[in-house]
Write a protein that holds these residues in place. Structure first.
Motif, mmCIF file in Angstrom:
data_model
loop_
_atom_site.group_PDB
_atom_site.id
_atom_site.type_symbol
_atom_site.label_atom_id
_atom_site.label_comp_id
_atom_site.label_asym_id
_atom_site.label_seq_id
_atom_site.Cartn_x
_atom_site.Cartn_y
_atom_site.Cartn_z
ATOM 1 N N UNK A 1 25.246 39.103 -48.007
ATOM 2 C CA UNK A 1 24.906 40.316 -47.273
ATOM 3 C C UNK A 1 23.463 40.740 -47.550
ATOM 4 N N UNK A 2 23.034 40.621 -48.809
ATOM 5 C CA UNK A 2 21.660 40.980 -49.162
ATOM 6 C C UNK A 2 20.668 39.998 -48.538
ATOM 7 N N UNK A 3 21.023 38.713 -48.541
ATOM 8 C CA UNK A 3 20.144 37.704 -47.930
ATOM 9 C C UNK A 3 19.966 37.972 -46.442
ATOM 10 N N UNK A 4 21.040 38.373 -45.780
ATOM 11 C CA UNK A 4 20.960 38.686 -44.358
ATOM 12 C C UNK A 4 20.065 39.902 -44.129
ATOM 13 N N UNK A 5 20.174 40.898 -45.011
ATOM 14 C CA UNK A 5 19.378 42.116 -44.852
ATOM 15 C C UNK A 5 17.890 41.857 -45.082
ATOM 16 N N UNK A 6 17.573 40.896 -45.979
ATOM 17 C CA UNK A 6 16.175 40.648 -46.349
ATOM 18 C C UNK A 6 15.620 39.357 -45.770
ATOM 19 N N UNK A 7 16.323 38.728 -44.817
ATOM 20 C CA UNK A 7 15.919 37.395 -44.378
ATOM 21 C C UNK A 7 14.520 37.369 -43.763
ATOM 22 N N UNK A 8 14.062 38.494 -43.204
ATOM 23 C CA UNK A 8 12.719 38.526 -42.615
ATOM 24 C C UNK A 8 11.623 38.518 -43.682
ATOM 25 N N UNK A 9 11.993 38.833 -44.927
ATOM 26 C CA UNK A 9 11.012 38.877 -46.006
ATOM 27 C C UNK A 9 11.053 37.630 -46.887
ATOM 28 N N UNK A 10 12.083 36.805 -46.712
ATOM 29 C CA UNK A 10 12.228 35.621 -47.555
ATOM 30 C C UNK A 10 11.299 34.517 -47.066
ATOM 31 N N UNK A 11 10.516 33.904 -47.959
ATOM 32 C CA UNK A 11 9.617 32.819 -47.550
ATOM 33 C C UNK A 11 10.371 31.713 -46.814
ATOM 34 N N UNK A 12 9.719 31.126 -45.841
ATOM 35 C CA UNK A 12 10.369 30.119 -45.001
ATOM 36 C C UNK A 12 10.938 28.963 -45.815
ATOM 37 N N UNK A 13 10.215 28.543 -46.870
ATOM 38 C CA UNK A 13 10.676 27.409 -47.662
ATOM 39 C C UNK A 13 11.888 27.747 -48.520
ATOM 40 N N UNK A 14 12.225 29.051 -48.662
ATOM 41 C CA UNK A 14 13.361 29.484 -49.457
ATOM 42 C C UNK A 14 14.523 29.959 -48.596
ATOM 43 N N UNK A 15 14.265 30.221 -47.319
ATOM 44 C CA UNK A 15 15.266 30.862 -46.465
ATOM 45 C C UNK A 15 16.554 30.042 -46.357
ATOM 46 N N UNK A 16 16.430 28.732 -46.173
ATOM 47 C CA UNK A 16 17.624 27.899 -46.038
ATOM 48 C C UNK A 16 18.494 27.968 -47.281
#
Length: 291
Positions: free
Chosen positions: A137-152
């Motif tokens: 749930x937290x990852x979904x809320x912050x996905x726009x701030x997570x670096x592209x190389x870490x998002x997956x």
């Protein structure tokens, strides 16, 4: 499609190559990472040791040293040494090998059930899992701030549901107490043996533990000036444990210095029974640019 829990259980079913020689693999989605997750190597080493131990005894302690980073691209060979088979205790030494070199060595002790005196420290009073957001749930809320190389990595299905209490904000970290509480359990119920539950706990026990030492300094593992790695890891199993029921993992870091940190943890059932303890020293190195 295979779920993340089934994938992890398959990962822990190490392949027997010879009587005391086993082979473990790394999931395909981890192949692109720099090194194998330490919890995976400990869990597979424990699974290998269990394959050589009588059914009437369970692991009560293990002590492991990480010697070299694991290579996710190739299998890991686990060589088990049958150190001792006693009347009530069994001891095993396991060496994990890649590219002809040790990446981990571990000693584990197994014990038959015995009745005895019983006491424990009280479980801390904390928020219950239903009051907290999951990592997904937290990852979904912050996905726009997570670096592209870490998002997956942040958003892919995980075998464990984890709910942190007073988590560090990875995008605006501030110093906090080193005391670190996490509720955890597998994403679904599992019908497995007691040894396999131990292997699941060994896997997840390497998550968040080193993070306790980062909290007082307002650090998060995403910090590009920080290098972290587990140096050693110990687990003591005190009582029967199920990885598919809510467990409170309470961690702290009494000391950090000289590029290392000492971290320890206690794992409680939801009704307050202390079922396992952990300890770990981790690398906590400042990265500096080369001139």
């Amino acid at each position: 499609m295979t779920d993340a829990v089934s994938e992890l259980l398959a990962l822990l079913e190490v392949e027997r190559l010879e009587v005391d020689l086993f082979r473990g693999f790394t999931p395909e989605h981890e192949v692109g990472r720099e090194r194998v997750f330490g919890g995976q190597v400990i869990a597979q080493a424990l699974a290998s040791a269990y394959r050589t131990v009588k059914d009437d005894r369970l692991c009560h302690s293990l002590h492991a040293y990480f010697i070299r980073p694991g290579d996710p691209k190739i299998p890991i060979i686990y060589e088990v040494d049958r150190s001792r088979d006693g009347g009530s205790f069994t001891t095993r030494r396991v060496v994990a090998i890649q590219h002809g070199q040790q990446i981990l060595n571990m000693s584990a002790s197994f014990h038959v059930h015995e009745d005895g005196w019983d006491h424990q420290h009280k479980m801390p009073e904390v928020k219950q899992p239903e009051e907290l957001k999951s990592r997904a749930e937290l990852a979904e809320a912050f996905k726009d701030k997570i670096p592209a190389d870490q998002l997956a990595h942040w958003t892919r299905p995980q075998p464990f549901e984890m709910k942190e209490i007073s988590a560090i904000n990875p995008f605006d970290p501030k110093p906090k107490s080193d005391v670190n509480h996490v509720w955890l359990r597998t994403m679904r119920e599992v019908d497995i043996s007691a040894p396999m539950h131990h292997c699941l706990i060994a896997y997840v026990s390497d998550m968040n533990l080193l993070g306790s030492s980062l909290r007082p300094h307002g650090l998060h593992w995403l910090n590009p000036k920080l290098m972290t790695a587990s140096l050693d890891h110990a687990i003591w199993f005190h009582a029967p444990i199920r990885a598919d029921q809510w467990l409170l993992y309470t961690m702290d870091s009494p000391k950090a210095g000289n590029g290392r940190s000492f971290n320890r943890g206690s794992i409680y059932t939801r009704d307050g029974k202390l079922v396992a303890s952990t300890a770990q020293e981790g690398l906590m190195r400042k990265l500096t640019k080369k001139k």
